[in-house]
Design a protein around this motif. Structure first.
Motif, PDB file in Angstrom:
ATOM      1  N   TYR A   1     -11.721  -9.595  -2.301  1.00  0.00           N
ATOM      2  CA  TYR A   1     -11.703  -8.168  -2.615  1.00  0.00           C
ATOM      3  C   TYR A   1     -12.417  -7.442  -1.489  1.00  0.00           C
ATOM      4  O   TYR A   1     -13.582  -7.748  -1.213  1.00  0.00           O
ATOM      5  N   MET A   2     -11.735  -6.536  -0.816  1.00  0.00           N
ATOM      6  CA  MET A   2     -12.353  -5.780   0.277  1.00  0.00           C
ATOM      7  C   MET A   2     -12.241  -4.292  -0.002  1.00  0.00           C
ATOM      8  O   MET A   2     -11.181  -3.813  -0.393  1.00  0.00           O
ATOM      9  N   THR A   3     -13.338  -3.575   0.205  1.00  0.00           N
ATOM     10  CA  THR A   3     -13.315  -2.130  -0.046  1.00  0.00           C
ATOM     11  C   THR A   3     -13.044  -1.365   1.249  1.00  0.00           C
ATOM     12  O   THR A   3     -13.484  -1.763   2.324  1.00  0.00           O
ATOM     13  N   LYS A   4     -12.277  -0.268   1.103  1.00  0.00           N
ATOM     14  CA  LYS A   4     -11.966   0.603   2.233  1.00  0.00           C
ATOM     15  C   LYS A   4     -13.135   1.564   2.418  1.00  0.00           C
ATOM     16  O   LYS A   4     -13.714   1.994   1.426  1.00  0.00           O
TER      17      LYS A   4
ATOM     18  N   ASP B   1      -3.147  -3.204  -2.284  1.00  0.00           N
ATOM     19  CA  ASP B   1      -3.908  -2.003  -2.610  1.00  0.00           C
ATOM     20  C   ASP B   1      -4.004  -1.900  -4.130  1.00  0.00           C
ATOM     21  O   ASP B   1      -3.070  -2.262  -4.841  1.00  0.00           O
TER      22      ASP B   1
ATOM     23  N   LEU C   1      -7.293  -4.723  -1.678  1.00  0.00           N
ATOM     24  CA  LEU C   1      -7.860  -3.727  -0.774  1.00  0.00           C
ATOM     25  C   LEU C   1      -7.983  -2.429  -1.556  1.00  0.00           C
ATOM     26  O   LEU C   1      -7.001  -1.979  -2.135  1.00  0.00           O
TER      27      LEU C   1
ATOM     28  N   LEU D   1     -11.247  -8.253   8.025  1.00  0.00           N
ATOM     29  CA  LEU D   1     -10.015  -8.504   7.281  1.00  0.00           C
ATOM     30  C   LEU D   1      -9.267  -9.694   7.887  1.00  0.00           C
ATOM     31  O   LEU D   1      -8.853 -10.606   7.161  1.00  0.00           O
TER      32      LEU D   1
ATOM     33  N   PHE E   1     -12.608  -0.819   5.672  1.00  0.00           N
ATOM     34  CA  PHE E   1     -13.071  -2.166   6.000  1.00  0.00           C
ATOM     35  C   PHE E   1     -12.866  -2.397   7.486  1.00  0.00           C
ATOM     36  O   PHE E   1     -12.073  -1.727   8.130  1.00  0.00           O
TER      37      PHE E   1
ATOM     38  N   LEU F   1      -1.778  -8.665   0.856  1.00  0.00           N
ATOM     39  CA  LEU F   1      -2.835  -7.661   0.988  1.00  0.00           C
ATOM     40  C   LEU F   1      -2.430  -6.555   0.027  1.00  0.00           C
ATOM     41  O   LEU F   1      -1.411  -5.891   0.225  1.00  0.00           O
TER      42      LEU F   1
ATOM     43  N   ASP G   1       0.861  -1.185   0.000  1.00  0.00           N
ATOM     44  CA  ASP G   1       0.000   0.000   0.000  1.00  0.00           C
ATOM     45  C   ASP G   1       0.891   1.226   0.000  1.00  0.00           C
ATOM     46  O   ASP G   1       1.936   1.225   0.635  1.00  0.00           O
TER      47      ASP G   1
END
Length: 124
Positions: A102-105, A53, A82, A112, A107, A51, A9
């Motif tokens: 797939y996780m959106t911020k 970004d 992310l 997580l 989160f 993880l 990230d």
């Protein structure tokens, strides 16, 4: 066994908080600040999970995901994208490129950690 996780990230605060969170959960952590650093670290460190970004300098998370999936030796690396880009098309693109999740911020850190454990320690 402690799994190695790479956190990629370009946002220092996110790196610090995710590093703290994952170490607290007992994982070994490696950091990358842009897409090229992420590729180099994946090749060098062989983390079990990344993880990743989506919006990063040099190479995007999508680029990194594609390169990892195209590599014979790296393709089994688990990838959790992310991103603040939560549109359905972005999610579909990430999953189409081979992301495992797939996780959106923003989160939930609890969600997580749950997702990471689910991927690394599948139920028998």
């Amino acid at each position: 066994m402690s799994h190695k996780i790479l956190i990629a990230d370009d946002e220092p605060n996110i790196l610090i908080s995710l590093e703290f969170l994952m170490k607290r959960e007992g994982f070994e952590v490696v950091l990358a600040r842009d897409g090229q650093e992420a590729i180099d670290a994946i090749v060098r460190e062989r983390p079990a999970l990344v993880l990743l970004d989506v919006m990063m300098p040099v190479k995007t998370g999508f680029d990194v995901c594609s390169e990892v999936r195209a590599s014979e030796t790296l393709r089994d690396t688990l990838i959790v994208m992310l991103t603040a880009k939560g549109r359905d098309t972005d999610v579909a693109k990430g999953l189409a490129l081979g992301a495992n999740a797939y996780m959106t911020k923003p989160f939930s850190t609890k969600e997580l950690v749950q997702k990471v454990r689910e991927l690394l320690e599948p139920a028998p």
